[in-house]
Design a protein around this motif. Structure first.
Motif, PDB file in Angstrom:
ATOM      1  N   TRP A 208      -3.542   6.818   2.844  1.00  0.00           N
ATOM      2  CA  TRP A 208      -3.475   7.431   4.132  1.00  0.00           C
ATOM      3  C   TRP A 208      -3.210   6.520   5.355  1.00  0.00           C
ATOM      4  O   TRP A 208      -2.359   6.472   6.299  1.00  0.00           O
ATOM      5  CB  TRP A 208      -4.578   8.290   4.656  1.00  0.00           C
ATOM      6  N   PHE A 209      -4.274   5.574   5.220  1.00  0.00           N
ATOM      7  CA  PHE A 209      -4.015   4.396   6.600  1.00  0.00           C
ATOM      8  C   PHE A 209      -2.582   3.608   6.135  1.00  0.00           C
ATOM      9  O   PHE A 209      -2.118   3.517   7.435  1.00  0.00           O
ATOM     10  CB  PHE A 209      -5.138   3.506   6.237  1.00  0.00           C
ATOM     11  N   VAL A 210      -2.318   3.229   5.488  1.00  0.00           N
ATOM     12  CA  VAL A 210      -0.942   2.528   5.275  1.00  0.00           C
ATOM     13  C   VAL A 210      -0.017   3.469   5.334  1.00  0.00           C
ATOM     14  O   VAL A 210       1.174   2.895   5.756  1.00  0.00           O
ATOM     15  CB  VAL A 210      -0.885   1.622   3.823  1.00  0.00           C
ATOM     16  N   SER A 211      -0.180   4.690   5.312  1.00  0.00           N
ATOM     17  CA  SER A 211       1.007   5.820   5.395  1.00  0.00           C
ATOM     18  C   SER A 211       1.296   6.029   6.941  1.00  0.00           C
ATOM     19  O   SER A 211       2.332   6.491   7.473  1.00  0.00           O
ATOM     20  CB  SER A 211       1.166   6.826   4.403  1.00  0.00           C
ATOM     21  N   ARG A 212       0.003   6.288   7.496  1.00  0.00           N
ATOM     22  CA  ARG A 212      -0.019   6.937   8.778  1.00  0.00           C
ATOM     23  C   ARG A 212      -0.153   5.932   9.910  1.00  0.00           C
ATOM     24  O   ARG A 212       0.550   6.020  11.004  1.00  0.00           O
ATOM     25  CB  ARG A 212      -1.142   7.947   8.664  1.00  0.00           C
ATOM     26  N   PHE A 213      -0.776   4.684   9.734  1.00  0.00           N
ATOM     27  CA  PHE A 213      -1.066   3.805  10.646  1.00  0.00           C
ATOM     28  C   PHE A 213      -0.553   2.540  10.691  1.00  0.00           C
ATOM     29  O   PHE A 213      -0.114   2.106   9.370  1.00  0.00           O
ATOM     30  CB  PHE A 213      -2.441   3.453  11.095  1.00  0.00           C
ATOM     31  N   ASP A 214      -0.074   1.727  11.756  1.00  0.00           N
ATOM     32  CA  ASP A 214       0.629   0.589  11.859  1.00  0.00           C
ATOM     33  C   ASP A 214      -0.441  -0.420  12.369  1.00  0.00           C
ATOM     34  O   ASP A 214      -1.179  -0.391  13.174  1.00  0.00           O
ATOM     35  CB  ASP A 214       1.693   0.302  12.526  1.00  0.00           C
ATOM     36  N   PHE A 215      -0.920  -1.466  11.427  1.00  0.00           N
ATOM     37  CA  PHE A 215      -1.731  -2.454  11.616  1.00  0.00           C
ATOM     38  C   PHE A 215      -1.552  -3.680  11.074  1.00  0.00           C
ATOM     39  O   PHE A 215      -0.429  -3.858  10.386  1.00  0.00           O
ATOM     40  CB  PHE A 215      -3.180  -1.955  11.057  1.00  0.00           C
TER      41      PHE A 215
ATOM     42  N   GLN B  31      10.148  11.504   7.301  1.00  0.00           N
ATOM     43  CA  GLN B  31       8.714  10.762   6.858  1.00  0.00           C
ATOM     44  C   GLN B  31       7.725  10.792   7.894  1.00  0.00           C
ATOM     45  O   GLN B  31       8.064  11.102   9.262  1.00  0.00           O
ATOM     46  CB  GLN B  31       8.977   9.424   6.355  1.00  0.00           C
ATOM     47  N   ILE B  32       6.618  10.439   7.537  1.00  0.00           N
ATOM     48  CA  ILE B  32       5.305  10.547   8.772  1.00  0.00           C
ATOM     49  C   ILE B  32       5.938   9.230   9.496  1.00  0.00           C
ATOM     50  O   ILE B  32       6.006   8.074   9.074  1.00  0.00           O
ATOM     51  CB  ILE B  32       4.160  10.261   8.094  1.00  0.00           C
ATOM     52  N   GLN B  33       5.665   9.490  10.741  1.00  0.00           N
ATOM     53  CA  GLN B  33       5.976   8.167  11.919  1.00  0.00           C
ATOM     54  C   GLN B  33       4.375   7.512  12.043  1.00  0.00           C
ATOM     55  O   GLN B  33       3.469   8.183  12.316  1.00  0.00           O
ATOM     56  CB  GLN B  33       6.326   9.106  12.972  1.00  0.00           C
ATOM     57  N   ARG B  34       4.406   6.316  11.646  1.00  0.00           N
ATOM     58  CA  ARG B  34       3.124   5.549  11.793  1.00  0.00           C
ATOM     59  C   ARG B  34       2.850   5.572  13.230  1.00  0.00           C
ATOM     60  O   ARG B  34       3.524   5.218  14.296  1.00  0.00           O
ATOM     61  CB  ARG B  34       3.358   4.102  11.391  1.00  0.00           C
ATOM     62  N   LYS B  35       1.324   5.559  13.268  1.00  0.00           N
ATOM     63  CA  LYS B  35       0.817   5.296  14.841  1.00  0.00           C
ATOM     64  C   LYS B  35       0.379   3.931  15.221  1.00  0.00           C
ATOM     65  O   LYS B  35       0.040   3.133  14.259  1.00  0.00           O
ATOM     66  CB  LYS B  35      -0.329   6.222  15.066  1.00  0.00           C
ATOM     67  N   GLU B  36       0.747   3.400  16.154  1.00  0.00           N
ATOM     68  CA  GLU B  36       0.262   2.211  16.588  1.00  0.00           C
ATOM     69  C   GLU B  36      -1.423   2.111  16.843  1.00  0.00           C
ATOM     70  O   GLU B  36      -1.823   3.070  17.334  1.00  0.00           O
ATOM     71  CB  GLU B  36       0.848   1.698  17.813  1.00  0.00           C
ATOM     72  N   THR B  37      -2.243   1.231  16.432  1.00  0.00           N
ATOM     73  CA  THR B  37      -3.506   0.788  16.418  1.00  0.00           C
ATOM     74  C   THR B  37      -3.862  -0.211  17.478  1.00  0.00           C
ATOM     75  O   THR B  37      -2.912  -1.157  17.396  1.00  0.00           O
ATOM     76  CB  THR B  37      -3.945   0.741  15.091  1.00  0.00           C
ATOM     77  N   LYS B  38      -4.700  -0.083  18.106  1.00  0.00           N
ATOM     78  CA  LYS B  38      -5.198  -1.098  19.165  1.00  0.00           C
ATOM     79  C   LYS B  38      -6.838  -1.332  19.059  1.00  0.00           C
ATOM     80  O   LYS B  38      -7.583  -0.440  18.747  1.00  0.00           O
ATOM     81  CB  LYS B  38      -4.777  -0.992  20.459  1.00  0.00           C
ATOM     82  N   GLY B  39      -7.263  -2.441  19.555  1.00  0.00           N
ATOM     83  CA  GLY B  39      -8.677  -2.768  19.987  1.00  0.00           C
ATOM     84  C   GLY B  39      -9.468  -2.651  18.534  1.00  0.00           C
ATOM     85  O   GLY B  39      -9.045  -3.165  17.457  1.00  0.00           O
TER      86      GLY B  39
ATOM     87  N   LEU C 233     -10.918  -2.252  12.393  1.00  0.00           N
ATOM     88  CA  LEU C 233     -11.675  -0.974  11.478  1.00  0.00           C
ATOM     89  C   LEU C 233     -10.668  -0.656  10.386  1.00  0.00           C
ATOM     90  O   LEU C 233     -11.153  -0.507   9.188  1.00  0.00           O
ATOM     91  CB  LEU C 233     -12.348  -0.165  12.310  1.00  0.00           C
ATOM     92  N   ILE C 234      -9.596  -0.409  10.475  1.00  0.00           N
ATOM     93  CA  ILE C 234      -8.661   0.051   9.601  1.00  0.00           C
ATOM     94  C   ILE C 234      -8.189  -0.976   8.684  1.00  0.00           C
ATOM     95  O   ILE C 234      -8.159  -0.994   7.606  1.00  0.00           O
ATOM     96  CB  ILE C 234      -7.373   0.860  10.310  1.00  0.00           C
ATOM     97  N   PHE C 235      -8.095  -2.126   9.256  1.00  0.00           N
ATOM     98  CA  PHE C 235      -7.749  -3.362   8.562  1.00  0.00           C
ATOM     99  C   PHE C 235      -8.823  -3.591   7.640  1.00  0.00           C
ATOM    100  O   PHE C 235      -8.612  -3.952   6.297  1.00  0.00           O
ATOM    101  CB  PHE C 235      -7.495  -4.586   9.196  1.00  0.00           C
ATOM    102  N   SER C 236     -10.116  -3.501   7.900  1.00  0.00           N
ATOM    103  CA  SER C 236     -11.193  -3.839   7.159  1.00  0.00           C
ATOM    104  C   SER C 236     -11.412  -2.784   5.971  1.00  0.00           C
ATOM    105  O   SER C 236     -11.726  -3.042   4.811  1.00  0.00           O
ATOM    106  CB  SER C 236     -12.584  -3.800   8.125  1.00  0.00           C
ATOM    107  N   VAL C 237     -10.993  -1.386   6.278  1.00  0.00           N
ATOM    108  CA  VAL C 237     -11.384  -0.398   5.551  1.00  0.00           C
ATOM    109  C   VAL C 237     -10.233  -0.488   4.158  1.00  0.00           C
ATOM    110  O   VAL C 237     -10.481  -0.426   2.896  1.00  0.00           O
ATOM    111  CB  VAL C 237     -10.992   0.917   6.007  1.00  0.00           C
TER     112      VAL C 237
END
Length: 487
Positions: free
Chosen positions: A92-99, A289-297, A302-306
C-alpha cells in the motif's frame, strides 16, 4: 419473406450455439488433459495409498502426529499474521505514497524470494548464535550481548515470514496500482480519512489478491523442510522425510503426504470460496491508476522505516551474513567450476519459470473458456503439487517416467536402436517436476488478476467474432503483465 428470414435467423442461432458448445467441449478436454499431466505424480501417490501404511504408522499417529499438526498450525497462524502485516503495508505504501527511494524499494521488496528459506534460517542462526556476527559486533563495542534464542518455533515462524511475504506484496501491489483513482477521490471529497479509506475501501477490494498470495505462503510454510529441520521443529514435512529416510517406510511417508494434500486442498477451497461473489467492472472513467501522495516531515520517514524494515530483515541482513561467510571461504570455493554451476542453475531457473507460467496460463484460460462449471474446480487440482515435498514429487515422477523409458527402450530395441534412459534423469523430467511443484506460484496471482477483467469485455469481443486465442493475446495477456513485471 419475413417467415423465411425468421427461419434463417433461428438456423443461424442454432448453428452458433452448436459451435459454442463444440468449442466449450474442446477447451474442457484440453483442460482435463493438462490437469491429468500435472497431477500425474499426485495420482501415483494416491495409488500407493492402497498398499497400506508402514509398520510404524500406529506409533506415528499416537505419539508424533499431534505434534506435527500443532506445530504446523502454529506456523500457519503466526506466519499469516506477519506476512499480511509486512506484505500488505509495504504494497500500500509503495502504491499510494511517494517517499525516499520508493522506486528502488519496489524491487528490493521482491528480493527475499531469491533466497531459500532454509538459507535465511541458517544466516539468522549465524547472526544470533554464540560467537555469531551480533556477538562479535557487540564485543567490539564493549557492550554485553543479550543473546536471542531463535532456534525454536517462534524463530522459524519469523524466518519463514520474512522470506515469503513478497508473495502477498506482489499480489496486493498489482491490485492497488490498478484500482480506480476516482474511488479515492470520491472518498476524499466525502471527507473520509486516508486510514479509513484504506481499511473500508481498498483493503476489501484487494482481498482476493491478498488471499491468493497468502495461500501461496501457507503452502510454502507447510511444505518447508530445510528450515524446519535445522530449527528442530517437527512438522508434516519433517515427518515425511523421517518416515522415508530414517524409518525407510515410503508407504508411511505417502500417507503423511496425503494428509498434507488434504490440508492444502482445504486452503484452496477457502480461497475459492472467499472470491465466489467477487466481480469487477471497468470503464473509461475509472481505469486510471492511483495517484501517489507526497509525504513530508516525520510521515515521510515513518513510511520509509515501515517499508525498509522487511527489506532489512528479509534481504539485507541475511545477504550481509552470507557475504561475510563468502569472504571467509572464497579462496577455497570460488573457481571456474563454481561459475559454470551458477550459469547452469540460472538457465534452468529461467526455463522452468517460462514453462510453469505457460502451463498456468493454459490451465486458467482453457478452464475459463469452457462453459462447464466443474471444469473450473477441476483445474485447481493442478496446483496441489505445491503442497508436496519435492522429494515425494520426484518419486511420483520417477515411477511413470521410468516405466515410459522402459517401454521406449524396448520399442527402439526392436528397431535395432540401442538407447538409454530418455526421460528419467534428464532435464525433461526436471522441468516437469518444477512445473508440477511450482505451478501454484504462477497460477494464483494470474488467476486473481484475471478476475479484474469484467465479463462484459470478453462477451463484447465474442459478439464481434474475436476468437478466444486472439482475445487472450490482445486483451488478457496485457492485463497480466503487472503480475510479474515491476516498473
Amino acid at each position: 419473406m419475413k417467415q423465411d428470414g425468421n427461419k434463417h435467423e433461428a438456423f443461424s442461432l442454432k448453428t452458433r450455439l452448436k459451435r459454442l458448445k463444440r468449442d466449450s467441449n474442446r477447451w474442457s478436454v484440453f483442460t482435463l488433459a493438462i490437469v491429468f499431466f500435472l497431477a500425474l505424480p499426485i495420482i501415483f501417490i494416491g495409488v500407493e495409498l492402497f498398499s497400506g501404511p508402514g509398520e510404524t504408522w500406529s506409533h506415528i499417529v499416537t505419539y508424533l502426529l499431534p505434534d506435527y499438526i500443532w506445530n504446523s498450525l502454529y506456523l500457519v497462524f503466526f506466519c499469516s499474521i506477519l506476512v499480511l502485516v509486512f506484505g500488505v503495508s509495504s504494497a500500500w505504501f509503495v502504491s499510494r505514497f511517494d517517499f525516499l527511494f520508493r522506486k528502488q524499494m519496489e524491487w528490493l521488496l521482491i528480493l527475499p524470494l531469491a533466497i531459500p528459506s532454509y538459507i535465511v534460517g541458517y544466516a539468522y542462526a549465524g547472526i544470533f548464535d554464540y560467537g555469531g556476527s551480533m556477538d562479535l559486533i557487540f564485543r567490539q563495542l564493549n557492550i554485553d550481548f543479550i543473546r536471542i534464542d531463535i532456534m525454536n518455533r517462534a524463530g522459524l515462524a519469523f524466518v519463514l515470514s520474512i522470506s515469503l511475504f513478497p508473495y502477498v506484496y506482489v499480489s496486493a501491489r498489482a491490485f492497488f496500482l490498478n484500482q480506480a483513482n476516482n474511488l479515492l477521490e470520491a472518498s476524499k471529497m466525502l471527507g473520509v480519512s486516508e486510514r479509513k479509506t484504506f481499511f473500508k475501501l481498498m483493503l476489501p477490494l484487494a482481498r482476493p489478491a491478498i488471499v491468493a498470495g497468502l495461500v501461496l505462503v501457507l503452502m510454502e510454510v507447510l511444505n518447508d523442510y530445510g528450515a524446519a529441520k535445522y530449527y528442530g521443529v517437527n512438522t508434516f514435512t519433517t515427518g515425511i522425510f523421517r518416515s522415508w529416510f530414517s524409518l525407510e517406510e515410503p508407504e508411511t511417508a505417502v500417507y503423511l503426504s496425503a494428509l498434507l494434500i488434504i490440508i492444502i486442498f482445504a486452503l484452496i477451497l477457502f480461497e475459492k470460496w472467499q472470491v465466489r461473489k467477487v466481480k469487477f467492472t471497468s470503464s473509461k472513467t475509472n481505469s486510471s491508476q492511483i495517484q501517489r501522495k507526497e509525504t513530508k516531515g516525520y510521515i515521510k520517514w515513518l513510511i520509509f522505516s515501515v517499508v525498509f524494515l522487511p527489506i532489512l530483515l528479509g534481504f539485507i541482513l541475511p545477504v550481509a551474513q552470507l557475504i561475510y561467510w563468502a569472504v571467509l571461504t572464497a579462496s577455497t570455493v570460488f573457481d571456474f567450476q563454481f561459475i559454470i554451476l551458477s550459469l547452469q542453475s540460472f538457465a534452468i531457473a529461467i526455463t522452468s519459470a517460462v514453462i510453469t507460467v505457460f502451463f498456468a496460463l493454459l490451465l486458467i484460460y482453457f478452464s475459463k473458456w469452457s462453459t462447464l462449471r466443474s471444469i473450473k474446480n477441476i483445474a485447481r487440482v493442478g496446483v496441489l503439487g505445491y503442497a508436496i515435498p519435492g522429494a515425494v514429487i520426484a518419486i511420483g515422477i520417477m515411477i511413470p517416467t521410468l516405466a515410459l523409458d522402459k517401454w521406449l527402450i524396448k520399442m527402439l530395441g526392436n528397431m535395432g536402436i540401442d538407447s538409454g534412459l530418455i526421460i528419467n534423469g534428464t532435464l525433461i523430467a526436471l522441468f516437469y517436476a518444477y512445473a508440477v511443484r511450482f505451478l501454484a506460484v504462477a497460477y494464483n496471482p494470474i488467476d486473481s488478476t484475471a478476475l479484474k477483467v469484467d465479463n462484459s469485455i470478453p462477451d463484447s469481443s465474442k459478439v464481434l467474432g474475436v476468437g478466444n486465442l486472439k482475445r487472450f493475446l490482445k486483451l488478457n495477456f496485457l492485463s497480466l503483465k503487472q503480475v510479474y513485471l515491476v516498473p
